[in-house]
Design an enzyme around this catalytic site. Structure first.
Site, mmCIF file in Angstrom:
data_model
loop_
_atom_site.group_PDB
_atom_site.id
_atom_site.type_symbol
_atom_site.label_atom_id
_atom_site.label_comp_id
_atom_site.label_asym_id
_atom_site.label_seq_id
_atom_site.Cartn_x
_atom_site.Cartn_y
_atom_site.Cartn_z
ATOM 1 N N ASP A 16 0.831 -1.214 0.000
ATOM 2 C CA ASP A 16 0.000 0.000 0.000
ATOM 3 C C ASP A 16 0.865 1.264 0.000
ATOM 4 O O ASP A 16 1.957 1.264 0.570
ATOM 5 C CB ASP A 16 -0.900 -0.026 1.245
ATOM 6 C CG ASP A 16 -2.088 0.903 1.104
ATOM 7 O OD1 ASP A 16 -2.308 1.429 0.004
ATOM 8 O OD2 ASP A 16 -2.782 1.113 2.104
ATOM 9 N N ASN B 266 -10.156 -3.543 -6.771
ATOM 10 C CA ASN B 266 -9.292 -2.571 -7.454
ATOM 11 C C ASN B 266 -9.759 -2.245 -8.881
ATOM 12 O O ASN B 266 -9.286 -1.271 -9.474
ATOM 13 C CB ASN B 266 -7.832 -3.057 -7.487
ATOM 14 C CG ASN B 266 -7.121 -2.933 -6.155
ATOM 15 O OD1 ASN B 266 -6.208 -3.698 -5.855
ATOM 16 N ND2 ASN B 266 -7.525 -1.979 -5.321
#
Ligand code: FPP
Length: 242
Positions: free
Chosen positions: A23, A71
């Site tokens: 991340d 995503n």
């Protein structure tokens, strides 16, 4: 397979299975005034170097959350850029093959580009007997989707008369997850300051230890990885006991 190794000057027995949530790529790029895809490119470079390092540290299984079922909501050019990075990596993956690393993919690959699917199948086949470390890439992966996939398989087995509902055990569930033959997670590392699991291996992380860091993924280097491992080694895991 775990054995004593030295980590930041300490003798440790490393965790068997480490998961990494990569991340902070977007923020890394934003801080530099660059488009987000540059952050992913830098993140992919870091993925390669941390993978080599993890092998040296003696990790047996290393799983990366590379692209989640959620995503796809990102702008199309960002999704394309991430898919291009997978494609490029799979073209260059011979590096890892030379390092005797077995590669597995988890997630629903049926909706990925056909060329990517073919390369994934090829690299899994080529590396299947390698035993220095298993690298698992979660692509179009979601923990809930994985459990749905498993439940559907089991329901089919019941309908076909292969098993009775009473035969459904934790072991049978594990055999029907994407991670069959991959042990549960011992440690989940999440850089970039976020403290959540985000649908990553929700079954397999049941007894995992969590390590959070404020460093953005592209800046998360070997020393940061070592600190996470050492921190893990100092934890007292009880698995529900005392
Ligand atoms: C999360 O950061 C990252 C992703 C959703 C993509 C991760 C993919 C890569 C690093 C490419 C991997 C390539 C290979 C070869 C495995 P974010 O974009 O959510 O960061 P932010 O929270 O700062 O916006």
């Amino acid at each position: 397979m775990s054995r004593k190794v030295s980590c930041l000057g300490e003798d440790i027995i490393p965790p068997c299975h480490v998961g990494v949530i990569m991340d902070g790529n977007g923020r890394w790029a934003k801080k530099r005034g660059l488009p987000r895809k540059f952050g992913h490119r830098e993140g992919a470079k870091n993925f390669r170097s941390i993978t080599k390092h993890a092998k040296a540290v003696g990790i047996d299984y290393l799983t990366y959350y590379a692209f989640s079922t959620e995503n796809w909501k990102r702008p199309q050019d960002e999704v394309e850029a991430i898919m291009d990075l997978f494609d490029k990596y799979l073209d260059e993956v011979n590096d890892f093959i030379e390092e005797n690393i077995r590669i597995r993919f988890i997630g629903d690959r049926s909706v990925l580009r056909p060329s990517l699917q073919a390369k994934m199948a090829n690299v899994e086949e080529t590396s299947k007997d390698f035993d220095a470390m298993t690298l698992v890439l979660a692509i179009n992966y979601g923990g809930r989707a994985e459990i749905c996939h498993c439940v559907r398989n089991l329901a089919q087995m019941v309908r076909g008369g292969e098993i009775d509902p009473e035969d459904i055990t934790e072991e049978l569930i594990e055999q029907n997850l994407y991670t069959q033959e991959i042990p549960p997670l011992d440690l989940v590392i999440r850089p970039s300051g976020e403290q959540r699991l985000s649908n990553f291996m929700i079954w397999q992380a049941a007894y995992a230890e969590f390590y959070y860091s404020n460093v953005l993924w592209p800046d998360f280097k070997n020393g940061d990885f070592d600190r996470a491992i050492l921190d893990f080694c100092e934890r007292n895991r009880r698995f529900g006991g005392i």
